[in-house]
Design a protein around this motif. Structure first.
Motif, mmCIF file in Angstrom:
data_model
loop_
_atom_site.group_PDB
_atom_site.id
_atom_site.type_symbol
_atom_site.label_atom_id
_atom_site.label_comp_id
_atom_site.label_asym_id
_atom_site.label_seq_id
_atom_site.Cartn_x
_atom_site.Cartn_y
_atom_site.Cartn_z
ATOM 1 N N PHE A 163 10.486 9.548 -5.864
ATOM 2 C CA PHE A 163 10.604 8.961 -4.540
ATOM 3 C C PHE A 163 9.193 8.700 -4.030
ATOM 4 N N ILE A 164 8.949 7.495 -3.525
ATOM 5 C CA ILE A 164 7.582 7.074 -3.209
ATOM 6 C C ILE A 164 7.475 6.573 -1.780
ATOM 7 N N ARG A 165 6.393 6.959 -1.121
ATOM 8 C CA ARG A 165 6.041 6.372 0.178
ATOM 9 C C ARG A 165 4.861 5.438 -0.044
ATOM 10 N N ALA A 166 5.107 4.152 0.128
ATOM 11 C CA ALA A 166 4.077 3.144 -0.130
ATOM 12 C C ALA A 166 3.885 2.270 1.101
ATOM 13 N N GLY A 167 2.712 1.650 1.189
ATOM 14 C CA GLY A 167 2.420 0.735 2.281
ATOM 15 C C GLY A 167 2.884 -0.671 1.949
ATOM 16 N N VAL A 168 2.748 -1.582 2.916
ATOM 17 C CA VAL A 168 3.176 -2.966 2.706
ATOM 18 C C VAL A 168 2.331 -3.658 1.645
ATOM 19 N N ASN A 169 1.123 -3.128 1.375
ATOM 20 C CA ASN A 169 0.258 -3.726 0.360
ATOM 21 C C ASN A 169 0.559 -3.201 -1.048
ATOM 22 N N GLY A 170 1.550 -2.312 -1.167
ATOM 23 C CA GLY A 170 1.912 -1.775 -2.478
ATOM 24 C C GLY A 170 1.181 -0.504 -2.854
ATOM 25 N N CYS A 171 0.232 -0.067 -2.021
ATOM 26 C CA CYS A 171 -0.530 1.151 -2.314
ATOM 27 C C CYS A 171 0.355 2.384 -2.070
ATOM 28 N N ILE A 172 0.383 3.294 -3.046
ATOM 29 C CA ILE A 172 1.193 4.507 -2.941
ATOM 30 C C ILE A 172 0.402 5.588 -2.206
ATOM 31 N N TYR A 173 1.003 6.126 -1.150
ATOM 32 C CA TYR A 173 0.342 7.160 -0.357
ATOM 33 C C TYR A 173 0.857 8.563 -0.668
#
Length: 201
Positions: free
Chosen positions: A83-93
């Motif tokens: 499960f991933i939390r990513a930004g609108v730019n595709g960068c995974i946080y």
């Protein structure tokens, strides 16, 4: 490297294809040396209850047992579920590996979260824990995670705004039309549609 794709990792340091945001930070030979010898696992602290404590990615073998997941709808049906939390730019946080009963081993939930939320909502509650300024940040998720209670809890407890599609069986007693009646209603001519028909005739 996850965002700027090159055919192979040596290309990031090459003279012709090099990517300066990587190559200026570390020479290729140093990266290779660290990559070949780095190890984050202390075997003295090996946790038998943590199914991912010695798991590395990528993994193409067949000895992972129940750690591998099968998802019929995915292009690559077998693999490890993250499960991933990513930004609108595709960068995974932030990310959370699915490990069945051990998924939330190192995550603290308050009494309400522990008692009333299932797997999907708990994933959503776990991933924003590393957001530095939570109030008025926004999360989007699909119907696997969404419940009205989760959206309310995120806003009230953490100040996080959220948006997600919700399954009909999670709407509690919300008076919405069922799918058949809603589809039939969509097919009924509206005044605008009637006017358009008259104009085309």
């Amino acid at each position: 490297m996850g965002i700027v794709k090159l055919p192979a990792f040596p290309d990031y340091g090459s003279n012709t294809m090099g990517y300066d945001k990587i190559s200026t930070i570390m020479p290729l030979k140093r990266y290779q040396k660290i990559f070949n010898s780095i190890n984050f696992m202390n075997n003295d602290n090996y946790n038998l209850n943590d199914r991912f404590s010695k798991m590395m990615i990528p993994y193409k073998g067949k000895k992972a047992g129940s750690k591998r997941q099968y998802i019929k709808s995915k292009p690559k049906k077998w693999g490890f579920k993250f499960f991933i939390r990513a930004g609108v730019n595709g960068c995974i946080y932030d990310f959370l590996p699915y490990g069945s009963d051990s998924t939330f081993n190192n995550i603290h939930f308050n009494d309400v979260e522990h008692k009333y939320f299932g797997l999907g909502p708990k994933v959503v509650l776990a991933l924003p824990s590393t957001i530095p300024n939570k109030p008025l940040s926004t999360m989007h998720f699909d119907n696997f995670f969404t419940t009205p209670e989760l959206i309310h809890h995120l806003r009230k407890k953490y100040g996080i705004l959220s948006l997600g599609t919700v399954r009909q069986n999670r709407l509690r007693n919300c008076p919405l039309l069922d799918d058949k009646k809603l589809k039939k209603k969509e097919e009924e001519p509206t005044p605008i549609n009637v006017i358009k028909k008259k104009l085309t005739l």
